[in-house]
Design a protein around this motif. Structure first.
Motif, PDB file in Angstrom:
ATOM      1  N   UNK A  26       1.423  -6.207  13.014  1.00 33.98           N
ATOM      2  CA  UNK A  26       1.373  -4.922  12.338  1.00 33.98           C
ATOM      3  C   UNK A  26       2.542  -4.742  11.397  1.00 33.98           C
ATOM      4  N   UNK A  27       3.692  -5.282  11.772  1.00 30.51           N
ATOM      5  CA  UNK A  27       4.856  -5.205  10.906  1.00 30.51           C
ATOM      6  C   UNK A  27       4.598  -5.933   9.586  1.00 30.51           C
ATOM      7  N   UNK A  28       3.973  -7.118   9.650  1.00 30.52           N
ATOM      8  CA  UNK A  28       3.625  -7.867   8.437  1.00 30.52           C
ATOM      9  C   UNK A  28       2.677  -7.050   7.564  1.00 30.52           C
ATOM     10  N   UNK A  29       1.655  -6.496   8.188  1.00 28.37           N
ATOM     11  CA  UNK A  29       0.666  -5.725   7.441  1.00 28.37           C
ATOM     12  C   UNK A  29       1.292  -4.470   6.846  1.00 28.37           C
ATOM     13  N   UNK A  30       2.204  -3.856   7.557  1.00 21.60           N
ATOM     14  CA  UNK A  30       2.897  -2.674   7.045  1.00 21.60           C
ATOM     15  C   UNK A  30       3.641  -3.012   5.752  1.00 21.60           C
ATOM     16  N   UNK A  31       4.373  -4.103   5.755  1.00 16.60           N
ATOM     17  CA  UNK A  31       5.105  -4.536   4.561  1.00 16.60           C
ATOM     18  C   UNK A  31       4.136  -4.864   3.428  1.00 16.60           C
ATOM     19  N   UNK A  32       3.104  -5.641   3.738  1.00 19.21           N
ATOM     20  CA  UNK A  32       2.161  -6.093   2.707  1.00 19.21           C
ATOM     21  C   UNK A  32       1.396  -4.932   2.075  1.00 19.21           C
ATOM     22  N   UNK A  33       0.912  -4.014   2.894  1.00 20.43           N
ATOM     23  CA  UNK A  33       0.145  -2.882   2.358  1.00 20.43           C
ATOM     24  C   UNK A  33       1.056  -1.879   1.647  1.00 20.43           C
ATOM     25  N   UNK A  34       2.300  -1.740   2.118  1.00 18.50           N
ATOM     26  CA  UNK A  34       3.255  -0.884   1.416  1.00 18.50           C
ATOM     27  C   UNK A  34       3.533  -1.438   0.024  1.00 18.50           C
ATOM     28  N   UNK A  35       3.720  -2.741  -0.076  1.00 20.42           N
ATOM     29  CA  UNK A  35       3.924  -3.365  -1.389  1.00 20.42           C
ATOM     30  C   UNK A  35       2.715  -3.139  -2.296  1.00 20.42           C
ATOM     31  N   UNK A  36       1.523  -3.233  -1.731  1.00 21.59           N
ATOM     32  CA  UNK A  36       0.303  -3.003  -2.512  1.00 21.59           C
ATOM     33  C   UNK A  36       0.265  -1.578  -3.056  1.00 21.59           C
ATOM     34  N   UNK A  37       0.574  -0.618  -2.214  1.00 21.58           N
ATOM     35  CA  UNK A  37       0.533   0.790  -2.615  1.00 21.58           C
ATOM     36  C   UNK A  37       1.544   1.070  -3.726  1.00 21.58           C
ATOM     37  N   UNK A  38       2.726   0.493  -3.607  1.00 18.83           N
ATOM     38  CA  UNK A  38       3.818   0.783  -4.541  1.00 18.83           C
ATOM     39  C   UNK A  38       3.734   0.002  -5.857  1.00 18.83           C
ATOM     40  N   UNK A  39       2.920  -1.024  -5.914  1.00 18.44           N
ATOM     41  CA  UNK A  39       2.875  -1.877  -7.098  1.00 18.44           C
ATOM     42  C   UNK A  39       1.970  -1.289  -8.170  1.00 18.44           C
ATOM     43  N   UNK A  40       2.541  -1.097  -9.332  1.00 19.62           N
ATOM     44  CA  UNK A  40       1.776  -0.592 -10.474  1.00 19.62           C
ATOM     45  C   UNK A  40       1.288  -1.733 -11.357  1.00 19.62           C
ATOM     46  N   UNK A  41       2.101  -2.795 -11.450  1.00 18.70           N
ATOM     47  CA  UNK A  41       1.753  -3.934 -12.299  1.00 18.70           C
ATOM     48  C   UNK A  41       2.059  -5.228 -11.564  1.00 18.70           C
ATOM     49  N   UNK A  42       1.130  -6.125 -11.582  1.00 22.64           N
ATOM     50  CA  UNK A  42       1.276  -7.406 -10.886  1.00 22.64           C
ATOM     51  C   UNK A  42       2.258  -8.333 -11.604  1.00 22.64           C
ATOM     52  N   UNK A  43       2.563  -8.027 -12.858  1.00 22.69           N
ATOM     53  CA  UNK A  43       3.416  -8.893 -13.674  1.00 22.69           C
ATOM     54  C   UNK A  43       4.812  -9.086 -13.115  1.00 22.69           C
ATOM     55  N   UNK A  44       5.364  -8.071 -12.462  1.00 25.67           N
ATOM     56  CA  UNK A  44       6.744  -8.144 -11.998  1.00 25.67           C
ATOM     57  C   UNK A  44       6.862  -8.423 -10.495  1.00 25.67           C
ATOM     58  N   UNK A  45       5.797  -8.869  -9.884  1.00 28.08           N
ATOM     59  CA  UNK A  45       5.782  -9.063  -8.432  1.00 28.08           C
ATOM     60  C   UNK A  45       6.017 -10.530  -8.100  1.00 28.08           C
ATOM     61  N   UNK A  46       6.824 -10.785  -7.066  1.00 30.82           N
ATOM     62  CA  UNK A  46       7.089 -12.160  -6.640  1.00 30.82           C
ATOM     63  C   UNK A  46       5.838 -12.789  -6.028  1.00 30.82           C
ATOM     64  N   UNK A  47       5.839 -14.097  -5.985  1.00 31.48           N
ATOM     65  CA  UNK A  47       4.705 -14.836  -5.409  1.00 31.48           C
ATOM     66  C   UNK A  47       4.465 -14.434  -3.955  1.00 31.48           C
ATOM     67  N   UNK A  48       5.533 -14.279  -3.184  1.00 29.17           N
ATOM     68  CA  UNK A  48       5.392 -13.893  -1.782  1.00 29.17           C
ATOM     69  C   UNK A  48       4.752 -12.518  -1.642  1.00 29.17           C
ATOM     70  N   UNK A  49       5.168 -11.596  -2.501  1.00 30.55           N
ATOM     71  CA  UNK A  49       4.577 -10.253  -2.436  1.00 30.55           C
ATOM     72  C   UNK A  49       3.115 -10.272  -2.854  1.00 30.55           C
ATOM     73  N   UNK A 113       1.696  -5.746  17.554  1.00 27.27           N
ATOM     74  CA  UNK A 113       0.279  -6.070  17.752  1.00 27.27           C
ATOM     75  C   UNK A 113      -0.341  -6.655  16.492  1.00 27.27           C
ATOM     76  N   UNK A 114      -1.542  -7.160  16.630  1.00 23.16           N
ATOM     77  CA  UNK A 114      -2.278  -7.759  15.524  1.00 23.16           C
ATOM     78  C   UNK A 114      -2.451  -6.780  14.369  1.00 23.16           C
ATOM     79  N   UNK A 115      -2.101  -7.226  13.180  1.00 21.89           N
ATOM     80  CA  UNK A 115      -2.295  -6.400  11.990  1.00 21.89           C
ATOM     81  C   UNK A 115      -3.755  -6.064  11.763  1.00 21.89           C
ATOM     82  N   UNK A 116      -4.636  -7.026  12.010  1.00 25.62           N
ATOM     83  CA  UNK A 116      -6.073  -6.800  11.845  1.00 25.62           C
ATOM     84  C   UNK A 116      -6.559  -5.699  12.775  1.00 25.62           C
TER      85      UNK A 116
END
Length: 133
Positions: A26-49, A113-116
């Motif tokens: 869940x911690x992984x999913x929290x980070x990943x979905x938070x990054x998705x919500x906050x990202x306006x443009x994919x151009x400035x995002x790192x490969x990991x994000x 717990x499982x992010x899924x």
């Protein structure tokens, strides 16, 4: 012949185990979905994000697709009362990611717990069906 069957079975398992072994918390999913919500443009995002945001999108897409198929099957069989998640017909991935982030943030004791599973729990809690046909 039996030995060949065993070798074939082991070869199959060895090629499928890595895909089945991917389990993110869940911690992984929290980070990943938070990054998705906050990202306006994919151009400035790192490969990991980008990979993490893709994971969040994939979880959401999988849950939404499964739910619509499950809903269709249950309705066709006259068991709509078994539905647990009733999503709006039109809802954005960003909105669903926000629901998931809020749910996980409100349940920090579940981060391990499982992010899924947490994503499914978030959508069920936010979009319950109420047993209506």
């Amino acid at each position: 012949m039996k030995r060949l069957a065993i070798i074939a079975s082991l070869s199959f398992l060895m090629t499928t185990l890595p895909a089945m072994a991917v389990e993110r918390s869940g911690n992984d999913l929290l980070v990943d979905c938070t990054n998705l919500i906050k990202t306006e443009s994919i151009d400035s995002v790192s490969k990991d994000h980008v990979l993490g945001m893709g994971y969040c999108i994939g979880i959401i897409d999988g849950l939404v697709t499964f739910n619509y198929v499950y809903e269709s099957v249950l309705q066709a069989e006259g068991h709509s009362d078994l539905l647990q998640m009733c999503l709006p017909q039109r809802i954005s991935t960003r909105k669903l990611a926000t629901v998931i982030v809020n749910y996980i943030s409100d349940n920090p004791d579940q981060l391990h717990n499982s992010g899924q599973a947490l994503a499914a729990q978030a959508l069920i809690a936010s979009y319950p069906c109420g047993g209506e046909d």
